[in-house]
Motif scaffolding. Structure first.
Motif, PDB file in Angstrom:
ATOM      1  N   ALA A   1      -0.004  12.816  -0.317  1.00 16.87           N
ATOM      2  CA  ALA A   1      -1.162  12.309  -0.471  1.00 16.87           C
ATOM      3  C   ALA A   1      -1.541  12.425  -2.201  1.00 16.87           C
ATOM      4  CB  ALA A   1      -2.477  12.685   0.221  1.00 16.87           C
ATOM      5  N   ALA A   2      -1.063  13.502  -2.642  1.00 14.11           N
ATOM      6  CA  ALA A   2      -1.166  13.475  -4.088  1.00 14.11           C
ATOM      7  C   ALA A   2      -0.332  12.610  -4.768  1.00 14.11           C
ATOM      8  CB  ALA A   2      -0.910  14.960  -4.561  1.00 14.11           C
ATOM      9  N   ALA A   3       0.718  12.298  -4.148  1.00 15.84           N
ATOM     10  CA  ALA A   3       1.833  11.383  -5.037  1.00 15.84           C
ATOM     11  C   ALA A   3       1.093   9.568  -4.777  1.00 15.84           C
ATOM     12  CB  ALA A   3       2.920  11.393  -4.561  1.00 15.84           C
ATOM     13  N   ALA A   4       0.439   9.794  -3.649  1.00 13.79           N
ATOM     14  CA  ALA A   4      -0.130   8.296  -3.338  1.00 13.79           C
ATOM     15  C   ALA A   4      -1.186   8.101  -4.477  1.00 13.79           C
ATOM     16  CB  ALA A   4      -0.633   8.118  -2.138  1.00 13.79           C
ATOM     17  N   LEU A   5      -1.928   9.102  -4.439  1.00 16.79           N
ATOM     18  CA  LEU A   5      -3.289   9.073  -5.284  1.00 16.79           C
ATOM     19  C   LEU A   5      -2.915   8.949  -6.977  1.00 16.79           C
ATOM     20  CD1 LEU A   5      -5.659  11.578  -3.653  1.00 16.79           C
ATOM     21  CD2 LEU A   5      -5.880   9.094  -3.475  1.00 16.79           C
ATOM     22  N   TYR A   6      -1.679   9.441  -7.298  1.00 11.96           N
ATOM     23  CA  TYR A   6      -1.242   9.264  -8.599  1.00 11.96           C
ATOM     24  C   TYR A   6      -0.843   7.946  -8.903  1.00 11.96           C
ATOM     25  CZ  TYR A   6       1.383   9.997 -12.792  1.00 11.96           C
ATOM     26  OH  TYR A   6       1.530   9.913 -14.139  1.00 11.96           O
ATOM     27  N   SER A   7      -0.051   7.293  -7.683  1.00 12.07           N
ATOM     28  CA  SER A   7       0.183   6.224  -7.713  1.00 12.07           C
ATOM     29  C   SER A   7      -0.828   4.917  -8.088  1.00 12.07           C
ATOM     30  CB  SER A   7       1.168   5.385  -6.736  1.00 12.07           C
ATOM     31  OG  SER A   7       2.561   6.134  -6.824  1.00 12.07           O
ATOM     32  N   ALA A   8      -2.080   5.437  -7.303  1.00 14.06           N
ATOM     33  CA  ALA A   8      -3.154   4.445  -7.455  1.00 14.06           C
ATOM     34  C   ALA A   8      -3.638   4.594  -8.841  1.00 14.06           C
ATOM     35  CB  ALA A   8      -4.264   5.212  -6.391  1.00 14.06           C
ATOM     36  N   THR A   9      -3.608   5.609  -9.283  1.00 15.64           N
ATOM     37  CA  THR A   9      -4.310   5.718 -10.917  1.00 15.64           C
ATOM     38  C   THR A   9      -3.484   4.986 -11.856  1.00 15.64           C
ATOM     39  OG1 THR A   9      -3.128   7.984 -11.334  1.00 15.64           O
ATOM     40  CG2 THR A   9      -5.489   8.073 -10.114  1.00 15.64           C
ATOM     41  N   CYS A  10      -2.177   5.066 -11.694  1.00 13.88           N
ATOM     42  CA  CYS A  10      -1.138   4.336 -12.442  1.00 13.88           C
ATOM     43  C   CYS A  10      -1.596   2.809 -12.202  1.00 13.88           C
ATOM     44  CB  CYS A  10       0.116   4.645 -11.967  1.00 13.88           C
ATOM     45  SG  CYS A  10       0.935   6.281 -12.444  1.00 13.88           S
TER      46      CYS A  10
ATOM     47  N   GLY B   1       0.818  -1.264  -0.053  1.00 16.56           N
ATOM     48  CA  GLY B   1       0.032   0.060   0.028  1.00 16.56           C
ATOM     49  C   GLY B   1       0.725   1.188   0.018  1.00 16.56           C
ATOM     50  N   ILE B   2       0.141   2.406  -0.344  1.00 15.07           N
ATOM     51  CA  ILE B   2       0.805   3.686  -0.397  1.00 15.07           C
ATOM     52  C   ILE B   2      -0.153   4.794   0.703  1.00 15.07           C
ATOM     53  CG2 ILE B   2       1.999   5.495  -1.775  1.00 15.07           C
ATOM     54  CD1 ILE B   2       1.881   3.260  -4.014  1.00 15.07           C
ATOM     55  N   GLY B   3       0.473   5.366   1.259  1.00 13.03           N
ATOM     56  CA  GLY B   3      -0.420   6.352   1.918  1.00 13.03           C
ATOM     57  C   GLY B   3       0.543   7.982   1.881  1.00 13.03           C
ATOM     58  N   GLY B   4      -0.128   9.057   2.309  1.00 11.56           N
ATOM     59  CA  GLY B   4       0.403  10.275   2.450  1.00 11.56           C
ATOM     60  C   GLY B   4      -0.211  11.460   2.970  1.00 11.56           C
ATOM     61  N   PHE B   5       0.445  12.272   3.361  1.00 14.92           N
ATOM     62  CA  PHE B   5      -0.173  13.500   3.654  1.00 14.92           C
ATOM     63  C   PHE B   5       0.252  14.686   2.762  1.00 14.92           C
ATOM     64  CE2 PHE B   5       0.458  17.408   6.101  1.00 14.92           C
ATOM     65  CZ  PHE B   5      -0.771  17.921   6.560  1.00 14.92           C
ATOM     66  N   SER B   6      -0.930  15.528   2.181  1.00  8.24           N
ATOM     67  CA  SER B   6      -0.569  16.709   1.431  1.00  8.24           C
ATOM     68  C   SER B   6      -0.071  16.410   0.124  1.00  8.24           C
ATOM     69  CB  SER B   6       0.040  17.854   2.053  1.00  8.24           C
ATOM     70  OG  SER B   6      -0.028  19.135   1.454  1.00  8.24           O
ATOM     71  N   MET B   7       0.971  16.786  -0.429  1.00  7.79           N
ATOM     72  CA  MET B   7       1.658  16.658  -1.451  1.00  7.79           C
ATOM     73  C   MET B   7       1.942  14.998  -1.654  1.00  7.79           C
ATOM     74  SD  MET B   7       5.119  17.789  -3.371  1.00  7.79           S
ATOM     75  CE  MET B   7       4.450  18.903  -4.541  1.00  7.79           C
TER      76      MET B   7
ATOM     77  N   LEU C   1      -4.361  11.950   2.869  1.00  6.92           N
ATOM     78  CA  LEU C   1      -4.767  12.771   3.920  1.00  6.92           C
ATOM     79  C   LEU C   1      -4.466  14.209   3.581  1.00  6.92           C
ATOM     80  CD1 LEU C   1      -3.264  11.015   7.256  1.00  6.92           C
ATOM     81  CD2 LEU C   1      -5.443  10.583   6.117  1.00  6.92           C
ATOM     82  N   SER C   2      -5.346  15.165   3.552  1.00  9.09           N
ATOM     83  CA  SER C   2      -5.336  16.556   3.296  1.00  9.09           C
ATOM     84  C   SER C   2      -4.611  16.711   2.057  1.00  9.09           C
ATOM     85  CB  SER C   2      -4.416  17.072   4.461  1.00  9.09           C
ATOM     86  OG  SER C   2      -5.083  17.039   5.761  1.00  9.09           O
ATOM     87  N   GLY C   3      -4.976  16.029   1.175  1.00 14.17           N
ATOM     88  CA  GLY C   3      -4.465  15.900  -0.264  1.00 14.17           C
ATOM     89  C   GLY C   3      -5.230  16.439  -1.429  1.00 14.17           C
ATOM     90  N   TRP C   4      -4.694  16.157  -2.551  1.00 16.64           N
ATOM     91  CA  TRP C   4      -5.558  16.357  -3.699  1.00 16.64           C
ATOM     92  C   TRP C   4      -5.406  15.243  -4.824  1.00 16.64           C
ATOM     93  CZ3 TRP C   4      -1.231  19.106  -2.788  1.00 16.64           C
ATOM     94  CH2 TRP C   4      -0.326  19.131  -3.500  1.00 16.64           C
ATOM     95  N   LEU C   5      -5.994  15.145  -5.781  1.00 14.27           N
ATOM     96  CA  LEU C   5      -5.778  14.142  -7.062  1.00 14.27           C
ATOM     97  C   LEU C   5      -5.319  15.142  -8.088  1.00 14.27           C
ATOM     98  CD1 LEU C   5      -6.506  11.436  -8.232  1.00 14.27           C
ATOM     99  CD2 LEU C   5      -8.723  12.604  -8.983  1.00 14.27           C
ATOM    100  N   PRO C   6      -3.999  14.506  -8.486  1.00 13.38           N
ATOM    101  CA  PRO C   6      -3.362  15.186  -9.735  1.00 13.38           C
ATOM    102  C   PRO C   6      -4.133  14.588 -10.911  1.00 13.38           C
ATOM    103  CG  PRO C   6      -1.747  14.258  -8.305  1.00 13.38           C
ATOM    104  CD  PRO C   6      -3.061  13.874  -7.617  1.00 13.38           C
TER     105      PRO C   6
END
Length: 255
Positions: free
Chosen positions: A129-138, A121-127, A160-165
């Protein structure tokens, strides 16, 4: 201690970036999952390791890498640790796909040598979190942004407290194949955001969850924390622990 460099990018002339130290928190019980936890802009892996080592999740191995130090457009070119370059946190802003691909490849590399029976799994905070979500889409698309094959099998992602690139192109990517649509429909995602966040506004987290759902990510949980600003709290981390234990089917004991 792990250090690494990556020249992974679609542009042949892109200079390799040097990743900082990775901090590893070993499981106290049976090793059932490994999660890479990603820090926010300007932070480092050490602070993440201090956070995750306090969590009551004895069956998880945590890897907390440090992003490369690079010029960041949002800070007028001032250099700090960042998983990718960013000019503004906005759906309309330009996405640094090369930078996100390089970080996603580095994260996948950190997970690539884990035992085959261990969930990843991958997790993260702020940027992070954005990098984690990008990995999820990859993972769901089966490819990085530059078209290279995404090599690992993810079981869960937390932001957490992030955004979707790259949100504008996500639905097209998921709809591109039956495999991508199937992976998206079942993939466990947890997004948490505070209504008081003045750095990455709550509306960004809410919109990210909306775009993910519209793109076919049906196994998504979005948790709102009233009054929470741009940091984590014990209440939020307790929700993360419960979600991970449930989704990854972790043992409750230390045996």
């Amino acid at each position: 201690m792990h250090r690494g460099s990556s020249s992974y990018a679609s542009g042949a002339t892109r200079r390799p970036v040097e990743y900082g130290r990775s901090y590893v928190v070993r499981p106290q019980g049976r090793h059932q999952a490994t999660i890479v936890w990603l820090h926010g802009l300007g932070d480092n892996g050490a602070s993440c390791s201090r956070l995750v080592e306090t969590l009551p999740l004895p069956n998880i191995k945590w890897i907390c890498p440090t992003a490369p130090t690079r010029p960041v457009a949002m800070f007028g070119g001032f250099a700090c640790t960042a998983w990718f370059d960013i000019g503004e946190i906005s759906e309309d802003g330009a996405d640094d796909v090369d930078g996100m691909d390089a970080s996603a490849a580095q994260i996948a590399n950190l997970l690539s040598s884990e035992p085959p029976d261990v969930k990843l799994g991958i997790g993260g905070f702020s940027m992070g979190a954005a990098a984690a979500l990008y990995s999820a889409t990859c993972f769901t698309h089966g490819k990085y942004g530059n078209g290279s094959v995404y090599p690992i099998n993810l079981s869960a992602v937390v932001g957490l407290s992030g955004w979707l690139p790259c949100s504008r192109s996500l639905k097209t990517k998921v709809d591109s194949s039956q495999d991508a649509a199937r992976r998206a429909a079942s993939f466990p995602l947890l997004l948490c955001h505070g209504r008081g966040d003045g750095v990455v506004p709550y509306s960004h987290g809410e919109r990210s969850a909306e775009v993910l759902r519209m793109s076919g990510f049906r196994n998504l949980t979005f948790k709102t924390f009233n009054g929470l600003e741009h940091y984590t709290t014990p209440e939020e981390m307790d929700a993360v622990c419960k979600w991970l234990t449930s989704r990854l089917r972790l043992d409750a004991s230390r045996s």
